[in-house]
Design a protein around this motif. Sequence first.
Motif, PDB file in Angstrom:
ATOM      1  N   GLU A   7       7.076   4.605   0.277  1.00 16.47           N
ATOM      2  CA  GLU A   7       8.161   5.405  -0.297  1.00 16.47           C
ATOM      3  C   GLU A   7       8.130   6.796   0.325  1.00 16.47           C
ATOM      4  OE1 GLU A   7       9.844   7.175  -4.553  1.00 16.47           O
ATOM      5  OE2 GLU A   7       8.074   5.904  -4.560  1.00 16.47           O
ATOM      6  N   LYS A  56      11.530  15.755   2.667  1.00 15.07           N
ATOM      7  CA  LYS A  56      10.985  17.082   2.361  1.00 15.07           C
ATOM      8  C   LYS A  56       9.886  17.473   3.335  1.00 15.07           C
ATOM      9  CE  LYS A  56      11.741  16.652  -2.577  1.00 15.07           C
ATOM     10  NZ  LYS A  56      11.053  16.518  -3.870  1.00 15.07           N
ATOM     11  N   SER A  57       9.077  16.512   3.742  1.00 16.98           N
ATOM     12  CA  SER A  57       7.943  16.846   4.602  1.00 16.98           C
ATOM     13  C   SER A  57       8.237  16.660   6.087  1.00 16.98           C
ATOM     14  CB  SER A  57       6.723  16.008   4.218  1.00 16.98           C
ATOM     15  OG  SER A  57       7.043  14.637   4.235  1.00 16.98           O
ATOM     16  N   LEU A  59       3.990   7.287   9.361  1.00 18.16           N
ATOM     17  CA  LEU A  59       2.832   7.291   8.460  1.00 18.16           C
ATOM     18  C   LEU A  59       1.740   6.336   8.945  1.00 18.16           C
ATOM     19  CD1 LEU A  59       4.406   7.546   4.869  1.00 18.16           C
ATOM     20  CD2 LEU A  59       3.142   9.302   6.104  1.00 18.16           C
ATOM     21  N   ASP A  99       9.677  10.825   0.921  1.00 18.79           N
ATOM     22  CA  ASP A  99      10.195  11.906   0.072  1.00 18.79           C
ATOM     23  C   ASP A  99      11.613  12.296   0.514  1.00 18.79           C
ATOM     24  OD1 ASP A  99       9.350  12.887   2.482  1.00 18.79           O
ATOM     25  OD2 ASP A  99       8.253  14.601   1.676  1.00 18.79           O
TER      26      ASP A  99
END
Lengths: 372, 372
Positions: free
Chosen positions: A136, A159-160, A354, A138
Amino acid sequence: MSVQTILLDFSVDPARLGDECGQRAVFDQLETVLKDYIPNLVLSADVKIDGGSLKLLVGKKGTSVSTRLFDQGLVTVNIEYYKEENEAPLMDYKSAQVLENQLKKYLSVTKSQSYIPLKRCLFGRYYPSSDNRLLEYDIDEVLFDEQSPFQRVQVVHSKSLGNMLVLDDLQNIAEADLIYTETLMGRGVENYEGKEIIILGGGDGALLYELLKEKPKYVWMLEIDELVMKVSNKYLSTICGDVLEKRKGKNYEIIVEDCMLTLNKFMKEGRKLDYIFGDLTDIPISESACGELWEFMITILESAFKILKPSGKFMTHANGANCPESLKMYEEELLKLKPPVKFTKSKAFVPSFLEEWWFYQISFNTTDLGDA
Amino acid sequence: MSVQTILLDFSVDPARLGDECGQRAVFDQLETVLKDYIPNLVLSADVKIDGGSLKLLVGKKGTSVSTRLFDQGLVTVNIEYYKEENEAPLMDYKSAQVLENQLKKYLSVTKSQSYIPLKRCLFGRYYPSSDNRLLEYDIDEVLFDEQSPFQRVQVVHSKSLGNMLVLDDLQNIAEADLIYTETLMGRGVENYEGKEIIILGGGDGALLYELLKEKPKYVWMLEIDELVMKVSNKYLSTICGDVLEKRKGKNYEIIVEDCMLTLNKFMKEGRKLDYIFGDLTDIPISESACGELWEFMITILESAFKILKPSGKFMTHANGANCPESLKMYEEELLKLKPPVKFTKSKAFVPSFLEEWWFYQISFNTTDLGDA
């Protein structure tokens, strides 16, 4: 608006679910605790299923609770309800954990687990890893979502990670991904000054933008999808600068067409290049190295090596470090190429993926050529 | 063995779900397509729910399919079945995507999404980010799982991160997390040679192990949980060396008790230290800076500054970069401390957290002291 799905898992001694009477006892315990957390819960369906049973409860504000008992001793609870954006959740992760612990005690389970509530129907928060794990992100905004003649093109904001390009529901590149481009090009290792370079694909413009900083003689970028370039120019300008806006400069041009056309043209002209970048699709994940995608990839490789100088290199991204089978298959295919090639590889953790990703640098195996 | 849950989301024009007739039409379309993918599907329950409706279908091998229509135009499909470990999945991500696309066409939806299948009842694959996002890890084994008097202590093995310590269902530290320890201690910035240091917590031993490489005068590690040290010594020796095995050396010792006891003892003795590390719980995420956890954290900080030299520093990890509210609250609390303190901070992407984390270095604000 979204649908919230809260999942809870339990394992109990299978003997307790062995007959209808035992199943009823466990279900009654479940129901007793659930009623404390979800008001007005009533039984709406009770279904005998091959290998277990399922009971459906419905409570306050249309909250549905599906409880399933499996003969093997597993119990799943799925709670689902509609939530407006600014409405407080009926059950957040903390309260799901409290419920889990309550059920754990009351049911005397051996193992239990509650999940972060799934925020469904938001479209654009969940992406897969290369080895098919659910991640998931952000994401707080979907900025663009359209189908091109070639693929679904989306831009979401994380956001990141900043803005992130998503192609056919796969995370492709984000503003935070300079390391991706730098590892693909082997910055600090390769010398591009005065070199002639082709980029196959690369529609986000990031590779072209970074290569131009290294003073190459000329870069041709061959991208088929106009829409990818249009939205990258608009939403990813921090990583692609103005190259997609300008399309052509004193030492570069972007040709919008099937890259095979230019490759074939260069082949006929007898042109030889220093570097060719494969910035197209990832290497496929499949049982064996066959199928349309593998064939496409091998065709590209073969064509590329026909227009590379003897000292030339084919540079490409491959796949996640968690997919060793896929990477092994790729290396096996490389070793079958004629003329023979050799390769080096490098690895980097790519923020928007990721996970760690492998990159390959492939060149003519001149030792083998010398032997021939 | 596991339970597989496949989720699909759709959004349609809400007008189509406005009455029972419209809902039936959409449901019939859903059912028609689903029957092609899941054999022997029969309707088992049909429930009118506040704000929509739910139909439950049951098919081959006890596969249950719950389809829910929400008045707001959202449709959720949950497919669930039992799978033995080596059994091929009834539906993998690829076939879920094919089903999604089929339903997308047939239902003429505006948006759609399929999820990587959830592998449930495996216990130990799913963890939260600091901002409550669901992350599936590449866990292939649960090595240890016991409750200590203080917390649930687990060790799982991740393909990419190595062994990972999990405390109360939160990922704590993994073998791949050297960057965490190095950022916490500010390696290359701080000089620990000849210094006296306290570690509050730090039961995984990694910080003590790394600090000892910097030739400190003496390190006291104050950890309350014997079990955490026992399992870290066994499963995390690549990051903690033999410090948890030995417990005491010429320039360090581990004291197994509530850290406040030693802090108070040192206070009475008038002892002054160079560094104190707060390697206890993360700073809490809450609406306001109150509650048990915040009070505990502030008490620790106040006590620490009573036994720090004027040049001493309190070093600690804080929270994820995606939790700015929590970090802001922490900084506000710091600025309330007496005597006044100042702080610097540093940030690192922590592999086992899959996100960026903030670390604080707090010292006496001597400028303010001078003014007083």
